[in-house]
Design an enzyme around this catalytic site. Sequence first.
Site, short mmCIF file in Angstrom:
data_model
loop_
_atom_site.label_atom_id
_atom_site.label_comp_id
_atom_site.label_asym_id
_atom_site.label_seq_id
_atom_site.Cartn_x
_atom_site.Cartn_y
_atom_site.Cartn_z
N LYS A 269 29.19 31.62 44.22
CA LYS A 269 29.12 32.24 42.88
C LYS A 269 28.78 31.17 41.83
CE LYS A 269 32.09 34.41 39.32
NZ LYS A 269 33.38 35.03 38.98
N LYS A 281 36.77 38.38 27.46
CA LYS A 281 38.03 37.72 27.79
C LYS A 281 38.75 37.30 26.51
CE LYS A 281 36.69 35.62 32.19
NZ LYS A 281 37.67 36.29 33.05
N ASP A 292 33.33 28.60 36.45
CA ASP A 292 33.05 29.81 37.21
C ASP A 292 31.83 29.68 38.13
OD1 ASP A 292 34.15 32.26 37.82
OD2 ASP A 292 33.01 33.36 36.30
N ARG A 355 31.25 39.52 41.69
CA ARG A 355 30.97 40.35 42.86
C ARG A 355 29.59 41.03 42.74
NH1 ARG A 355 36.34 43.77 41.70
NH2 ARG A 355 36.91 41.75 40.81
N1 BES Z 1 35.76 34.38 36.73
C1 BES Z 1 36.75 35.37 36.75
C2 BES Z 1 37.91 35.04 37.67
C3 BES Z 1 38.73 33.84 37.32
C4 BES Z 1 39.91 33.98 36.60
C5 BES Z 1 38.35 32.58 37.71
C6 BES Z 1 40.66 32.88 36.31
C7 BES Z 1 39.10 31.48 37.40
C8 BES Z 1 40.27 31.63 36.70
C9 BES Z 1 36.18 36.72 37.19
O1 BES Z 1 34.85 36.92 36.87
C10 BES Z 1 36.97 37.76 36.47
O2 BES Z 1 36.92 37.79 35.28
N2 BES Z 1 37.70 38.57 37.22
C11 BES Z 1 38.53 39.58 36.64
C12 BES Z 1 38.41 40.82 37.50
C13 BES Z 1 38.97 42.03 36.84
C14 BES Z 1 38.13 42.44 35.65
C15 BES Z 1 39.02 43.15 37.86
C16 BES Z 1 39.97 39.04 36.63
O3 BES Z 1 40.35 38.34 37.56
O4 BES Z 1 40.67 39.32 35.66
ZN ZN Z 2 33.69 35.18 36.75
ZN ZN Z 3 34.55 37.67 34.91
#
Ligand code: BES
Ligand code: ZN
Ligand code: ZN
Length: 503
Positions: A269, A281, A292, A355
């Site tokens: 990724k 966020k 990321d 994803r």
């Molecule tokens: N890049 C984030 C995941 C992440 C979170 C990486 C903290 C490193 C530290 C990913 O793209 C994301 O935002 N995932 C969401 C998924 C949710 C919207 C279902 C998450 O983990 O909150």
């Molecule tokens: Zn992400």
């Molecule tokens: Zn994300």
Amino acid sequence: MQLKIETAQIEKIGVDALAVICFEAEQEGAAAATAGPAADPGVAAQSGWLADLRATGEFTGKLYEMAVLHRPQGVAAKRLVVIGGGKRDKFSSVEVRRVAGTLVRSLKPKGVRSIALVVDTPNGDEYVTPAAEGAVLGDWEADKYKSDPKKNEKKLDRFSVIVPRVGSGSLESALERGRIIAESQNLTRDLVNEPANKLTPGDLAKAAQKMAGDFGLECELLNQERMAELGMGALLGVAQGSTNPPFLIVIKYRPASSKAGCHLALVGKGVTFDTGGISIKPSDGMEKMKYDMAGAAAVLGAMRAISQLKPPIPVTAYVPTVENMLNGNAQRPGDIVHSLSGKTIEVLNTDAEGRLILADAITYANRNGATHIVDAATLTGAIGIALGHYNIGAFTNDEEFLQRFLKSARAAGEKTWQLPMDEEYKEYLKSAFADLPNIGGRYGGSITAAWFLREFADPTPWVHLDIASTAWLDEAKGWLSKGPTGVAVRSFVHLAMDWNSIQ
Ligand code: BES
Ligand code: ZN
Ligand code: ZN
């Protein structure tokens, strides 16, 4: 830093710091008698010093504990350093790597420029590779953008690994292997350390091209137009909110000869910054979302090592890279995109973007002949809730392949823990308007993310690594600086190197 292997008499090694590993006393009162390689004359001469340290409790042999003696008697080195190895029967290559890193990180600020570490094992050479890795990894700092001119004054010139007993393998090649792997892991850390204004998807593509050119690998970049022609709607939907165009980086390693049939794909990724998109966020901590792309960087680091170590199977890297931003053209919650596989996806949350880009990259890997796929992604915050910061989360559609992967990860010293993928969890992924939604409900967030990917990986044997909680250290450890860890590089390299022996 120069890495060296030495088999000379320990007392004759003229370095700033000669380090020996001493274990916890096995029984009360055993004191100096249990002092690690106490048979070394150089150390034995100081046994009174060690006994005193143990008697007063100043040194107990606890893991990574250190004591320094200046101008030791009968030894050419300027300092003798004892470093704790913990319990002798728990000691393994994991501790050797960390001991080497701890020595570098704690002695360098004291002005020490050369270190020699005695690694004495019955096999002679099994600790040479992890010692070299630990030293090179310990020497890395996230200080590229610090302008303090003093930062270069305290630097290590030489790290020697001392092997008193010579084993069967070649010491030089064990050392070289450690250097290659750790330098590659440091390349991964360099890339992850870059902030998003210095490393856009285009910059990552250029860095990949440069690495491939330097190490004789073939590199192809698929640009936005090409991806649109192919039909990578899931990846392009994420990219459309940014003015920095996306790429799919493809890098090929081909061995001179290989067992017919196997073709390993590594997928990473590469979101150079994740704002969350329209599902934005919170601002608190958002700066960390420059990491990321740690999965992408791990794949590139692994390919660098693979090009030099030459494993027996073909390996192709697929690195989708985008920036998840929100301009007037950004994708909205509720948008439906057409993935390369033909499946339609309802984007219920634009922050579940990893994803989406991986779906198209995994499909592309499948279409290009992958027989086994491993992906690494900072995919979910939920993985940190489940496993904390100490284990990579692993998921699979093929138990046997995962067991092989876990064996390699263990050998590489990267803790990895399997999470379940029972069919029931798939029920969480239901969309009323498309084939799949890009998020599940509130529960089992890392598992639904993995199930989403699996829809694109099946039926090819596949392992997914969620490295969101292991790719970045919020606080320095004794052996590793704060910041990017370069996790997954060593597991990838071991998997490829061990391929024939672990089938
Ligand atoms: N890049 C984030 C995941 C992440 C979170 C990486 C903290 C490193 C530290 C990913 O793209 C994301 O935002 N995932 C969401 C998924 C949710 C919207 C279902 C998450 O983990 O909150
Ligand atoms: Zn992400
Ligand atoms: Zn994300």
